[in-house]
Scaffold this active site. Sequence first.
Site, PDB file in Angstrom:
ATOM      1  CG  HIS A 188      -2.215  -1.048   0.914  1.00 21.43           C
ATOM      2  ND1 HIS A 188      -2.473  -2.120   1.074  1.00 21.43           N
ATOM      3  CD2 HIS A 188      -3.223  -0.769   0.669  1.00 21.43           C
ATOM      4  CE1 HIS A 188      -3.541  -2.711   1.136  1.00 21.43           C
ATOM      5  NE2 HIS A 188      -4.380  -2.154   0.884  1.00 21.43           N
TER       6      HIS A 188
ATOM      7  CG  HIS B  64      -5.906   0.082  -2.673  1.00 21.07           C
ATOM      8  ND1 HIS B  64      -6.806   0.740  -3.348  1.00 21.07           N
ATOM      9  CD2 HIS B  64      -6.395  -0.699  -1.216  1.00 21.07           C
ATOM     10  CE1 HIS B  64      -8.243   0.631  -2.909  1.00 21.07           C
ATOM     11  NE2 HIS B  64      -7.664   0.122  -0.981  1.00 21.07           N
TER      12      HIS B  64
ATOM     13  CG  HIS C 257     -10.712  -4.683  -2.463  1.00 19.83           C
ATOM     14  ND1 HIS C 257     -10.753  -3.280  -2.427  1.00 19.83           N
ATOM     15  CD2 HIS C 257     -11.096  -5.071  -1.279  1.00 19.83           C
ATOM     16  CE1 HIS C 257     -11.110  -3.054  -1.227  1.00 19.83           C
ATOM     17  NE2 HIS C 257     -10.760  -3.876  -0.622  1.00 19.83           N
TER      18      HIS C 257
ATOM     19  CD  GLU D 223     -12.610  -5.138   2.681  1.00 21.57           C
ATOM     20  OE1 GLU D 223     -12.832  -5.153   3.284  1.00 21.57           O
ATOM     21  OE2 GLU D 223     -11.855  -4.641   1.864  1.00 21.57           O
TER      22      GLU D 223
ATOM     23  CD  GLU E 128     -15.101  -0.629   2.668  1.00 24.22           C
ATOM     24  OE1 GLU E 128     -14.068  -1.641   1.600  1.00 24.22           O
ATOM     25  OE2 GLU E 128     -14.070  -0.134   2.649  1.00 24.22           O
TER      26      GLU E 128
ATOM     27  CB  CYS F 206     -14.406   3.408   1.979  1.00 22.91           C
ATOM     28  SG  CYS F 206     -13.445   3.657   2.989  1.00 22.91           S
TER      29      CYS F 206
ATOM     30  CB  CYS G 134     -10.846   2.576   5.023  1.00 23.77           C
ATOM     31  SG  CYS G 134     -11.916   0.897   5.226  1.00 23.77           S
ATOM     32  CB  CYS G 135     -15.384   3.656   6.812  1.00 23.14           C
ATOM     33  SG  CYS G 135     -15.803   2.042   5.283  1.00 23.14           S
TER      34      CYS G 135
END
Lengths: 631, 631
Positions: free
Chosen positions: B119, B167, B227, B279, B295, B297, B376-377
């Site tokens: 990441h 990502h 994802h 996800e 999700e 995000c 993350c959200c």
Amino acid sequence: MANPVLPSSGVLSPLGLDDVRLAPGFWGGRVTLNRDVTIAHCQEWMEREGWIGNFRGRRPRRGREFSDSEIYKLLEAMAWAGHPDLTPLAETVARAQEGDGYLNTRWTGNRYSDLEWGHELYCYGHLIQAGVARLRNHGEDRLTEVARRAADHVCRRFMDTNETCGHPEIEMALVELYRATGAERYLEMARRLVERRGLPALGEIHLGRAYFQDDLPVRQAQVFRGHAVRALYLASGAVDVAVETGDEALLKAIEAQWERTVARRTHLTGGMGSRHADESFGEDYELPPDRAYSETCAGIASIMLAHRLLLATGDARYADVAERTLYNVLATAVALDGRSFFYANPLRVRVPAEPLDGVNHAAEGGLRSPWFDVSCCPNNIARTLASFAAYVATADPGGIQIHHYTPGEIRHGSLALRVETGYPWSGEVTVRVLSDASGRVSLRVPPWATGATLSRTSSAGSPEGSPDSASGGSAVRTVAPGYATVEGEWRAGDVIRLELPMKARWTFPDRRVDALRGSVAVERGPLVYCAESVDDEPPLADVAARVTVPPAVAAAAAVVPDGEGPIEVEMRVEMGVEIAAVLGAPDADEWPYRAEPDPVGGADTTLRLVPYHRWGNRGPATMRVWLPVAE
Amino acid sequence: MANPVLPSSGVLSPLGLDDVRLAPGFWGGRVTLNRDVTIAHCQEWMEREGWIGNFRGRRPRRGREFSDSEIYKLLEAMAWAGHPDLTPLAETVARAQEGDGYLNTRWTGNRYSDLEWGHELYCYGHLIQAGVARLRNHGEDRLTEVARRAADHVCRRFMDTNETCGHPEIEMALVELYRATGAERYLEMARRLVERRGLPALGEIHLGRAYFQDDLPVRQAQVFRGHAVRALYLASGAVDVAVETGDEALLKAIEAQWERTVARRTHLTGGMGSRHADESFGEDYELPPDRAYSETCAGIASIMLAHRLLLATGDARYADVAERTLYNVLATAVALDGRSFFYANPLRVRVPAEPLDGVNHAAEGGLRSPWFDVSCCPNNIARTLASFAAYVATADPGGIQIHHYTPGEIRHGSLALRVETGYPWSGEVTVRVLSDASGRVSLRVPPWATGATLSRTSSAGSPEGSPDSASGGSAVRTVAPGYATVEGEWRAGDVIRLELPMKARWTFPDRRVDALRGSVAVERGPLVYCAESVDDEPPLADVAARVTVPPAVAAAAAVVPDGEGPIEVEMRVEMGVEIAAVLGAPDADEWPYRAEPDPVGGADTTLRLVPYHRWGNRGPATMRVWLPVAE
């Protein structure tokens, strides 16, 4: 007695591999294939992947933290099959055992440092089951010695702590070792492991304690929950402890949990476990076919549990669920060539899987794979098929009960019976008495077999084929689901005939199963059917069933080419079903939520269905068990 | 111009935070709450969890490998909100940057050793977006310098390799930095990252390459897959690259992928992503409400993508999907007190969640949590609400387009408009012209608003409230979904009135969505409704909707108690809906698959529904969006 489960009490007593001899047929063919092909396949892959090498001390160690258990499951399979490779493999294992009985290639030097995820007791459980299998089907040897030493080590280390293992399994193994040896410490250790779980006995994990059934004491739970294999192994161990300690309350608790789980958390196939994310049971009625996880090992664990409950109670519904799971999970999970396997067994596959020769890193169910990173299922299949005969029949003081119909011979006391049948393709079961004897013979009538009939023909003076003749035959009588029993004195040549109606039938879901609303499936006998997109089938996303027309059995066809191995003729039979269907897709490819209902309609067509256990043997395909009902 | 997305070309140009001033209302209240409560909440939790401490060099490092990105998202939120804590936090970040621009608290000393999961570029992406936000809403400072140095480092390190990050995220960030600075290397770097993905550019992972969209080149894909957040961020970056490089083919490819995804892989709420296990998007029409992952995000990423496609094409359907997602995912994901959040947003919760004060280790959607292991959200919500005004309106050479209705003022060129509305509770939108001007004003008419009307009232001589007067008002005209446009010269005081019909309505699923067959939902305006098991609601598992009776709007009620923060009045309004329903469960609690259909019936009752975004604000509850249709 060669049986993986030998309770000292219970309504029914199991018969063993020595009492039940399988002949060619649906299961006989699979047991032979397992012995001749699958066992060697598993051994080769575990050599290739280095999991056996771990026992030889090769470093770096390979495989997951629980890979030792796979070798033990294979050893159990070899023990039941009387396989010649057992002795050298057991020797390899034995050499890795430490002086005090400890044995684990992953955690040696760092023992019991992660009880939540380490799987050390889980691995012992499988080692002990292998040892018991060897003891019962052969006698004492190096493997049984290794297993006992491990069990003794566990008793010393864990008897007076409040610890347990993140993955139940050792509980039932210890009870069985007690049954096989009479050493009460094994039963006491198992009892304590069952009772301390949920107090809680383990640390917190991010998946929550319910994942490994440490959220509640076993006897307080209402339903199976969390990781399906863990839940079902634990329940099996709890039944074993309950039976051996006379703990009626514990037995009743598991029976109630089983009952709710079967009513609300079980797929049509008998498969258990809805969720991929943590391989768990979902909530009640959370049973979407797309993502049915229905892990092969959970199916096997469910068969193990149902068998134990059947022995304890004599209740036919346990054998009913076991049969459903045998035909629709176990038989599905292994390819017709015995060399590839399903891990997950979904009821819908929307996109054909990509073929894969090597190790499958995922557990998805689109295509059978030769091996997996987490390869619990192939070895579990191997040990289950190797001991299949142990599930077929039982005895009680009055006689024999036959639970599963497959050609072969069953002997107990003075009774010797030959079963002849084409089941599950045919509903005719002939039980021929082989020698003069007395005793009751009970035959299970499955719940779908309304209108089943039973007759007895005496060998004395009765013309062949006239079971209702006054001289030697009894009248044909209708028998209800449950056990149909024939009592009496037997002469060699006497025959009992059970006729199970085998019409293909529609099956509808309970309204509470949201994901199946407005859908229908087809079953025939114990088999669940499915549509599979090989040949010239229409797109399965666009078909619907016309339930006003009954499904019809199509001619049997041998659609599967000969494999390389010694596949029995039985395995090439396929009894298809044809249904009236409609084919039609909405024109729109846009936002899929609208102001008006989208009726399920289309042009008339017919759709051929195949037994669910046969799907995926002809290459990548889409598949669906549940079809929309055409309006 | 203060806007997170400022393309140099496209059909529409965004207006910025300086052009659009929000007044109290549905979104104004949430933006204020975000500024006053949520931003500080996130900062406190990241101090507590040690994720900010990582930048101070504290060891052992804490948090997941991507936790740096959370601080960057918060910095972006602070930049848009003009928050005073930005400068010291940016200083903390700056001190951790290495001499060559490298900056990562997890991988320092071991750079780029795991591009699949590390990441690092993902984190830079968020850092760069924070820098761009600061540059546009404030000007050059330490944060913008840090971001540029990181971007320059990335260009040096990755321009001529074939690597990328597991990502996606940095692609759109680099394009925006190019837009903000004019430095073409950033665009070129972004272009190369988009183009090299799928060649493939990353190593094998056990989830398969589709997980991080490395299975196919971006322009060859047919649909979003893998994802969900990764897929939508990548698509956003691809649109940015396409727009800046004039790559029509790339833009068309993303439009086609979006179209199929919206038609087949999107929940009613606009939520994207069906699967918990990875996800990910499921297959087409795999949309079970139980396990809708949806999700937060991914919802935000979908809004970001739709906004970009709207700007590029001017097509209202992008704003339609953005609105649906704003009201039913973004507004749902944050509690009314601004201090707890949903990670997953399922459409069905069968068992009330256990309350949890601390960090939520799971991503399940039963109850909002103050923080998550993978958090993350919350920060993504914070940055999105802080820049909410940027999504409201756009301009083209002819005038202004209003896409989302919320009270406030919009200025562009000579046009200055005040929007007054109680939307989404009311369908009346009044646009008042504040000064003499000329230009077109376009108002989006959502696709559900059949029969919407528009009128214009001139300030000259027209009596208030008589829009159809001959002297100064235009006739009321019906306007079709899309954009309703009023052209002309404007005098201060002129008024445009849009009336959107706000009847509650039934919504039915496409027949191909198996998990929703025979079910119905209720919507009103842009809001999806749900049943929630607080108060004395009947068991939600046993209710069904009678669709022959139209759903009725119940009186507005203020059911939510005042929070502690400065919650706007608007946030206490709840417009409930009542439907005719039946209540009844089958008696049987047994094997749930039967020979006869199980009709959905029961005793008549009424069922109160609440807006989906409001559920779960009154403690643990069950909830369902889709109800069975009573037969």
